[in-house]
Design an enzyme around this catalytic site. Structure first.
Site, PDB file in Angstrom:
ATOM      1  N   ARG A  73       0.839  -1.200   0.000  1.00  0.00           N
ATOM      2  CA  ARG A  73       0.000   0.000   0.000  1.00  0.00           C
ATOM      3  C   ARG A  73       0.872   1.246   0.000  1.00  0.00           C
ATOM      4  O   ARG A  73       2.091   1.177   0.176  1.00  0.00           O
ATOM      5  CB  ARG A  73      -0.900   0.017   1.235  1.00  0.00           C
ATOM      6  N   GLY A  74       0.221   2.386  -0.166  1.00  0.00           N
ATOM      7  CA  GLY A  74       0.914   3.649  -0.010  1.00  0.00           C
ATOM      8  C   GLY A  74       1.120   3.973   1.465  1.00  0.00           C
ATOM      9  O   GLY A  74       0.718   3.227   2.354  1.00  0.00           O
ATOM     10  N   GLY A 188      -4.435   4.202   4.092  1.00  0.00           N
ATOM     11  CA  GLY A 188      -3.400   3.840   3.133  1.00  0.00           C
ATOM     12  C   GLY A 188      -3.992   2.856   2.147  1.00  0.00           C
ATOM     13  O   GLY A 188      -4.578   1.847   2.560  1.00  0.00           O
ATOM     14  N   CYS A 217       3.287   6.760  10.692  1.00  0.00           N
ATOM     15  CA  CYS A 217       3.084   7.421   9.396  1.00  0.00           C
ATOM     16  C   CYS A 217       4.235   8.356   9.045  1.00  0.00           C
ATOM     17  O   CYS A 217       4.097   9.235   8.192  1.00  0.00           O
ATOM     18  CB  CYS A 217       1.751   8.170   9.368  1.00  0.00           C
TER      19      CYS A 217
END
Length: 267
Positions: A73-74, A188, A217
């Site tokens: 994921r981002g 995300g 994060c």
């Protein structure tokens, strides 16, 4: 868009191991791409785990070598575990997919959810997720937990400052006591073949000290929050689950989906 299907995978004693849920996502993703199932949101609680998105730096991982699952994921590193409601909306979107619009829709649903519980949240420019905004800097207490003066905050001056090495004064879980911005829900996602994966994690009543072992994060000058912590009372996943479903359905089913605008070169 079509009706959104919800699948409750497991909570509490039935919390789902991360790799198991990730494999379930892949299966539903393949089925959605093949139009074998409708848009589907998996809802669950995880066993404790740290997961790292593609942009995670080594300096943001646990200092003690605690295992981290690297995912596709981002975003950066975060924690999942008991007391946190996780949602994986697996949806087919018009191509080219407008990822930012999808993230904003998830934020909207979670902001409405928090409002139903009496917690005011919003976005923070340049930072995804749902936030409880802190006081203006000049109105924050000059002395934080532990008695350390924060009039001169090294996090704002030293790019290499590591809050994990400096005690509870800078711990992400204590951001509320410092009256700083604090993230209540993280987001995300990944998009493959026009279908979304991964999603959001809403802190309902977790032990937020899990976040103190990482740089959540990748953000060093803010912290984390929970619904229970902000309200000063116990809040259960069972209370929040139907409210999240309601707002996800309202926002996602009624969304005016459009492909991402593509700029064309002019001659």
């Amino acid at each position: 868009m079509s009706e959104l299907r919800f699948v409750r995978l497991g909570f509490g004693a039935e919390a789902v191991e991360y790799q198991e849920a990730w494999q379930k996502q892949r299966e539903v993703h393949a089925a959605r791409f093949a139009a074998e199932v409708p848009d589907t949101c998996l809802l669950l609680e995880h066993l404790p785990v740290y997961t790292a998105g593609r942009r995670t730096q080594d300096s943001e991982r646990p200092l003690d070598g605690t295992p981290v699952v690297d995912v596709d994921r981002g975003g950066k590193i975060t924690w999942h575990g008991p007391g946190q409601l996780v949602g994986y909306p697996i949806m087919k979107l018009p191509r080219p997919v407008d990822v930012v619009a999808h993230v904003r829709r998830l934020e909207d649903a979670l902001i409405h959810t928090c409002a139903d519980f009496g917690v005011e949240t919003s976005r923070v420019e340049g930072r995804s997720g749902v936030w409880v905004l802190g006081d203006p800097v000049e109105q924050r207490p000059s002395v934080s937990v532990g008695g350390l003066s924060l009039d001169f905050d090294p996090r704002l001056q030293d790019e290499e400052f590591d809050p994990r090495l400096n005690g509870p004064e800078y711990a992400p879980s204590n951001a509320g006591q410092r009256r700083e911005d604090r993230k209540l829900a993280a987001i995300g996602i990944r998009v493959a073949k026009g279908v979304t994966m991964h999603g959001f994690a809403l802190n309902v009543n977790p032990d937020n000290t899990w976040f103190d072992r990482i740089v959540p994060c990748g953000i060093r000058d803010a912290g984390v929050a929970s619904l229970a912590g902000e309200l000063g009372r116990d809040v259960t996943i069972g209370e929040v689950l139907p409210v999240v479903e309601k707002h996800l359905r309202d926002v996602l089913e009624n969304a005016d989906l459009a492909p991402r605008p593509v700029e064309t070169a002019t001659v």
